[in-house]
Motif scaffolding. Structure first.
Motif, PDB file in Angstrom:
ATOM      1  N   ILE A 128       7.520   8.108  -2.263  1.00  0.00           N
ATOM      2  CA  ILE A 128       6.907   6.852  -2.036  1.00  0.00           C
ATOM      3  C   ILE A 128       7.645   6.444  -1.414  1.00  0.00           C
ATOM      4  O   ILE A 128       7.928   6.186  -1.198  1.00  0.00           O
ATOM      5  N   GLU A 129       6.567   5.974  -0.513  1.00  0.00           N
ATOM      6  CA  GLU A 129       6.509   5.250   0.750  1.00  0.00           C
ATOM      7  C   GLU A 129       6.114   3.547   0.328  1.00  0.00           C
ATOM      8  O   GLU A 129       5.052   3.535  -0.085  1.00  0.00           O
ATOM      9  N   GLU A 130       7.101   3.324   0.237  1.00  0.00           N
ATOM     10  CA  GLU A 130       6.188   1.477  -0.037  1.00  0.00           C
ATOM     11  C   GLU A 130       5.952   0.474   1.767  1.00  0.00           C
ATOM     12  O   GLU A 130       5.597  -0.084   1.065  1.00  0.00           O
ATOM     13  N   THR A 131       7.014   1.073   2.318  1.00  0.00           N
ATOM     14  CA  THR A 131       6.220  -0.014   3.612  1.00  0.00           C
ATOM     15  C   THR A 131       7.087   1.180   4.773  1.00  0.00           C
ATOM     16  O   THR A 131       7.218   2.652   4.397  1.00  0.00           O
ATOM     17  N   ARG A 132       6.040   0.881   6.195  1.00  0.00           N
ATOM     18  CA  ARG A 132       6.409   1.979   6.880  1.00  0.00           C
ATOM     19  C   ARG A 132       8.150   1.989   7.012  1.00  0.00           C
ATOM     20  O   ARG A 132       8.412   3.216   7.666  1.00  0.00           O
ATOM     21  N   SER A 184      11.369  -1.506  -8.633  1.00  0.00           N
ATOM     22  CA  SER A 184      11.681  -1.184  -8.168  1.00  0.00           C
ATOM     23  C   SER A 184      10.840   0.248  -6.922  1.00  0.00           C
ATOM     24  O   SER A 184      10.324   0.832  -7.978  1.00  0.00           O
ATOM     25  N   THR A 185      10.980   0.626  -6.386  1.00  0.00           N
ATOM     26  CA  THR A 185      10.419   1.965  -5.893  1.00  0.00           C
ATOM     27  C   THR A 185      11.015   3.582  -6.298  1.00  0.00           C
ATOM     28  O   THR A 185      10.691   3.945  -6.361  1.00  0.00           O
ATOM     29  N   SER A 243      11.302   4.235   1.922  1.00  0.00           N
ATOM     30  CA  SER A 243      10.708   5.930   1.618  1.00  0.00           C
ATOM     31  C   SER A 243      11.654   5.759   0.425  1.00  0.00           C
ATOM     32  O   SER A 243      13.264   6.450   0.764  1.00  0.00           O
ATOM     33  N   PHE A 244      11.195   6.722  -0.499  1.00  0.00           N
ATOM     34  CA  PHE A 244      12.006   6.859  -1.745  1.00  0.00           C
ATOM     35  C   PHE A 244      11.916   8.516  -2.102  1.00  0.00           C
ATOM     36  O   PHE A 244      10.901   8.901  -2.392  1.00  0.00           O
ATOM     37  N   ASP A 245      12.751   9.383  -1.795  1.00  0.00           N
ATOM     38  CA  ASP A 245      12.585  10.527  -2.816  1.00  0.00           C
ATOM     39  C   ASP A 245      13.655  11.223  -3.268  1.00  0.00           C
ATOM     40  O   ASP A 245      14.671  10.812  -4.047  1.00  0.00           O
ATOM     41  N   ASN A 277       0.505  -0.646   0.448  1.00  0.00           N
ATOM     42  CA  ASN A 277      -0.587   0.360   0.404  1.00  0.00           C
ATOM     43  C   ASN A 277       0.732   1.214   0.152  1.00  0.00           C
ATOM     44  O   ASN A 277       1.539   1.738   1.178  1.00  0.00           O
ATOM     45  N   TYR A 278       0.970   1.405  -1.017  1.00  0.00           N
ATOM     46  CA  TYR A 278       1.631   3.215  -1.520  1.00  0.00           C
ATOM     47  C   TYR A 278       1.699   4.259  -0.705  1.00  0.00           C
ATOM     48  O   TYR A 278      -0.239   4.759  -1.140  1.00  0.00           O
TER      49      TYR A 278
END
Ligand SMILES: Nc1nc2c(c(=O)[nH]1)N=C([C@H](O)[C@H](O)COP(=O)(O)OP(=O)(O)OP(=O)(O)O)CN2
Ligand SMILES: [Zn+2]
Length: 156
Positions: free
Chosen positions: A132-136, A100-101, A139-141, A46-47
């Protein structure tokens, strides 16, 4: 005098599944590189997508951006495309471009960079951060100077 510039951020939610697998690597290398994320059955996330735009504050409305317009754009161009899909089946990720994220963020940035300036009449509205936050925990900026240099490269 020039108008004050402000940053505005908005978060969106979407769900998608993926499998991390690089066609150029052997099955063993894929397992080593991606571990459980290389499972052939894939898995889902749940992104959260966070979009930050910057631009002059309109003196009449007090807004940097019209929120319903930004929402409609993200809905049409990003959420409708990726929500409840298997990312590996999206044409962008069907070849060597692993979902990938980081790569998902690159693709979303490519779309929004193209469309965000059209949200205002002055075209001074810019995408300045995409998260984008992939899991708790993950996250990727894509941000600031990196986005600026990507834009310069793309417009060459
Ligand atoms: N550099 C990257 N590394 C990883 C990515 C990625 O996109 N870029 N993605 C993954 C996975 O997709 C994976 O599903 C994340 O799993 P995991 O790291 O186990 O997730 P968390 O520990 O943060 O969360 P849980 O929900 O508790 O498993 C892996 N690496
Ligand atoms: Zn994953």
């Amino acid at each position: 005098m020039s108008k004050p510039i402000a940053h505005f951020s908005r978060r969106y939610r979407f769900s998608a599944s993926h499998r991390l697998h690089a066609p150029a690597l052997s099955d063993e290398q894929n397992r080593e590189t991606y571990g459980k994320c290389n499972n052939p059955h894939g898995h889902g996330h749940n992104y959260w997508l966070e979009v930050t735009v910057a631009g002059p504050i309109d003196p009449q409305t007090g807004f940097v951006v019209d929120l319903p317009k930004l929402d409609a754009l993200v809905q049409a161009d990003v959420l409708n495309r990726f929500d409840h899909t298997h990312l590996n089946q999206d044409p962008t990720f069907s070849g060597d471009f692993v979902p990938s994220t980081e790569n998902l963020a690159l693709e979303v940035e490519r779309i929004l960079r193209r469309d965000i300036p059209g949200l205002t009449s002055h075209e001074d509205l810019r995408l300045v951060n995409l998260r984008i936050e992939e899991t708790r925990n993950n996250s990727f900026d894509l941000s600031g100077a990196d986005l600026e240099s990507m834009h310069r490269e793309a417009s060459r």
